[in-house]
Design a protein around this motif. Structure first.
Motif, short mmCIF file in Angstrom:
data_model
loop_
_atom_site.label_atom_id
_atom_site.label_comp_id
_atom_site.label_asym_id
_atom_site.label_seq_id
_atom_site.Cartn_x
_atom_site.Cartn_y
_atom_site.Cartn_z
N ALA A 112 -4.88 0.45 19.11
CA ALA A 112 -6.01 0.75 18.28
C ALA A 112 -7.43 0.80 19.38
O ALA A 112 -8.50 0.82 18.88
N LEU A 113 -7.02 0.83 20.61
CA LEU A 113 -8.26 0.49 21.54
C LEU A 113 -8.86 1.91 21.98
O LEU A 113 -10.02 1.70 22.11
N PRO A 114 -8.21 3.07 22.40
CA PRO A 114 -8.84 3.90 23.01
C PRO A 114 -10.08 4.40 22.48
O PRO A 114 -11.36 4.19 23.31
N VAL A 115 -10.27 5.13 21.46
CA VAL A 115 -11.48 5.94 21.13
C VAL A 115 -12.53 4.71 20.71
O VAL A 115 -13.64 4.80 21.18
N ALA A 116 -11.99 3.82 19.77
CA ALA A 116 -13.03 2.96 19.23
C ALA A 116 -13.57 2.00 20.37
O ALA A 116 -14.76 1.73 20.44
N GLY A 117 -12.51 1.29 21.06
CA GLY A 117 -12.95 0.58 22.21
C GLY A 117 -13.74 1.27 23.50
O GLY A 117 -14.74 0.78 23.53
N VAL A 118 -13.38 2.51 23.70
CA VAL A 118 -14.09 2.88 24.65
C VAL A 118 -15.44 3.31 24.34
O VAL A 118 -16.32 3.17 25.15
N THR A 119 -15.52 3.91 23.04
CA THR A 119 -16.79 4.18 22.32
C THR A 119 -17.90 2.94 22.49
O THR A 119 -18.88 3.18 23.01
N ALA B 262 -28.48 -4.69 17.04
CA ALA B 262 -28.02 -4.42 15.86
C ALA B 262 -27.04 -3.18 15.72
O ALA B 262 -26.95 -2.33 16.62
N ILE B 263 -25.88 -3.62 14.92
CA ILE B 263 -24.75 -2.51 14.97
C ILE B 263 -24.65 -2.06 13.51
O ILE B 263 -24.30 -3.17 12.72
N THR B 264 -24.62 -0.92 13.16
CA THR B 264 -24.32 -0.32 11.73
C THR B 264 -22.68 -0.11 11.70
O THR B 264 -22.20 0.28 12.49
N GLY B 265 -22.19 -0.18 10.54
CA GLY B 265 -20.96 0.07 10.32
C GLY B 265 -20.10 -0.70 11.00
O GLY B 265 -19.05 -0.45 11.68
N ALA B 266 -20.42 -2.09 11.20
CA ALA B 266 -19.92 -2.98 11.96
C ALA B 266 -18.59 -3.57 11.54
O ALA B 266 -17.96 -4.28 12.48
N SER B 267 -18.16 -3.17 10.48
CA SER B 267 -16.88 -3.63 10.08
C SER B 267 -15.68 -2.37 10.40
O SER B 267 -14.34 -2.72 10.23
N GLY B 268 -16.14 -1.27 10.67
CA GLY B 268 -15.31 -0.42 11.17
C GLY B 268 -14.38 -0.68 12.77
O GLY B 268 -14.80 -1.73 13.23
N GLY B 269 -14.00 0.34 13.13
CA GLY B 269 -13.20 0.10 14.23
C GLY B 269 -14.19 0.21 15.51
O GLY B 269 -14.21 -1.01 16.35
N VAL B 270 -15.02 1.04 15.94
CA VAL B 270 -15.97 0.90 16.76
C VAL B 270 -17.10 -0.07 16.72
O VAL B 270 -17.38 -1.04 17.36
N GLY B 271 -17.55 -0.48 15.42
CA GLY B 271 -18.43 -1.77 15.08
C GLY B 271 -17.62 -3.02 15.32
O GLY B 271 -18.39 -3.76 16.13
N ARG B 272 -16.48 -3.30 15.02
CA ARG B 272 -15.89 -4.47 15.64
C ARG B 272 -15.70 -4.70 16.88
O ARG B 272 -15.89 -5.86 17.47
N PHE B 273 -15.45 -3.82 17.71
CA PHE B 273 -15.30 -3.88 19.21
C PHE B 273 -16.66 -4.12 19.68
O PHE B 273 -16.82 -4.86 20.64
N ALA B 274 -17.88 -3.15 19.14
CA ALA B 274 -19.05 -3.51 19.82
C ALA B 274 -19.78 -4.76 19.38
O ALA B 274 -20.40 -5.33 20.29
N VAL B 275 -19.49 -5.61 18.24
CA VAL B 275 -19.67 -6.75 17.87
C VAL B 275 -19.29 -7.70 19.18
O VAL B 275 -19.73 -8.59 19.69
N ILE C 48 0.54 4.92 16.88
CA ILE C 48 -0.70 5.56 17.07
C ILE C 48 -1.70 4.92 16.18
O ILE C 48 -1.37 4.19 15.37
N SER C 49 -3.10 5.28 16.39
CA SER C 49 -3.88 4.69 15.33
C SER C 49 -4.69 5.85 14.86
O SER C 49 -4.97 6.94 15.59
N LEU C 50 -5.55 5.56 13.64
CA LEU C 50 -6.28 6.71 13.16
C LEU C 50 -7.75 6.44 13.12
O LEU C 50 -8.07 5.11 13.07
N ASN C 51 -8.58 7.41 13.40
CA ASN C 51 -9.90 7.00 13.28
C ASN C 51 -10.72 8.10 12.39
O ASN C 51 -10.11 9.30 12.04
N TYR C 52 -11.71 7.68 11.69
CA TYR C 52 -12.18 8.40 10.52
C TYR C 52 -12.58 9.73 11.12
O TYR C 52 -12.58 10.65 10.41
#
Length: 301
Positions: free
Chosen positions: A113-120, A137-150, A36-40
């Motif tokens: 690690a993929l579902p919520v962060a990757g799909v978002t 521009a991507i804020t919070g780029a070091s987080g789960g969503v941010g790293r996928f978005a980059v 499982i993975s954790l999301n903030y």
């Protein structure tokens, strides 16, 4: 079965407990969870979270029982699953439209690690209509969503501006596709066409003033916990589009797309920490305290 339940008496407000097995509906499969993975956003950070409930959005495992409808994967298939609750348990009942079969090259920890962060991230970029040559521009780029978005913005041909809280948190983002890693809007060298915002607060307020005319702002989260100052007519004068999204529902096709990218080596899952689920409380605290870059994954034993 065992599950992680909300327990306000322990650090991180998560503890292992016993709960009833789920009963799948006719169009749901029963999955034995391996990781499982954790999301903030799903962590029980206050007393508002109901004691004894099972949280959990992201989970990967093996199908134990196929759907009675005959649809979806068969027993023994390795799958990635998405849902808004009850994922942090030994068994999970999952609608057939909210999972995807894993390629052999993708392990459970990577997949979880993929579902919520990757799909978002995927749906945010799609909603913004990102095109080659745009400045994103991507804020919070070091987080789960941010790293996928980059990564996904880079693959779409955008010039990527990754905003992080400190230089240390920006480590590795250039390798993922960030053209610029910034800690301050004062160093932004011009206007941006698209903003994916995970932070809110003062940073979002400042970046609203750095948008190109007709630009698009996708509001994903507000991890700063601060109010966002918006100047009168700031959106009107720039003819900006401000869109709030919460990615979810009918995620199967997007999950299949993401795991295919991972299997092909085109997307990194950015797992920063893997631990046994008995360490859920301390891992949750580390995520809240921003000690984790990317994703935190727990394996079930």
């Amino acid at each position: 079965m065992r599950a992680l339940v909300v327990d306000h008496s322990v650090p991180g407000r998560l503890a292992l407990g016993e709960v009833p097995d789920p009963v799948p509906g006719p169009d749901e499969v029963l999955v034995k969870i391996s990781a499982i993975s954790l999301n903030y956003g799903e962590l029980p950070k206050s007393d508002d979270a109901a004691e004894g409930t099972v949280p959990g959005w992201d989970a990967a495992g093996v199908v134990e029982r196929a759907a009675a409808s005959g649809r979806g994967p068969k027993p023994g298939d390795r799958v990635i699953t998405f849902g808004w609750d009850a994922g942090w348990a030994e068994l999970r009942a999952v609608p057939v439209g909210e999972l995807a079969v894993l390629p052999d090259a993708v392990d459970f920890a990577t997949a979880a690690a993929l579902p919520v962060a990757g799909v978002t991230a995927l749906r945010a970029l799609r909603r913004a209509g990102v095109r080659p040559g745009q400045r994103v521009a991507i804020t919070g780029a070091s987080g789960g969503v941010g790293r996928f978005a980059v990564q996904l913005a880079h693959q779409a041909g955008a010039e990527v501006y990754a905003f992080v809280g400190s230089p240390a948190r920006g480590a590795g983002l250039a390798a993922l596709g960030a053209d610029h890693v910034l800690t301050d809007t004062a160093t932004l060298d011009g206007e941006v066409d698209v903003l994916l915002d995970n932070v809110g607060g003062a940073l979002l307020g400042e970046l609203l003033g750095r948008m190109a005319p007709g630009g698009t702002v996708i509001s994903i989260g507000a991890t700063s916990g601060e109010p966002t100052p918006v100047q009168p007519y700031q959106l009107v004068a720039g003819q900006l589009k401000l869109i709030g999204i919460q990615a979810g529902g009918d995620a199967g096709a997007d999950l299949a797309h993401l795991v295919r990218l991972v299997a092909e080596g085109r997307l990194e899952s950015s797992v920063d920490r893997v631990a046994d689920w008995s360490q859920a409380g301390e891992t949750a605290l580390a995520l809240v305290n921003r000690e984790i870059r990317g994703k935190a994954v727990l394996t079930l034993t």
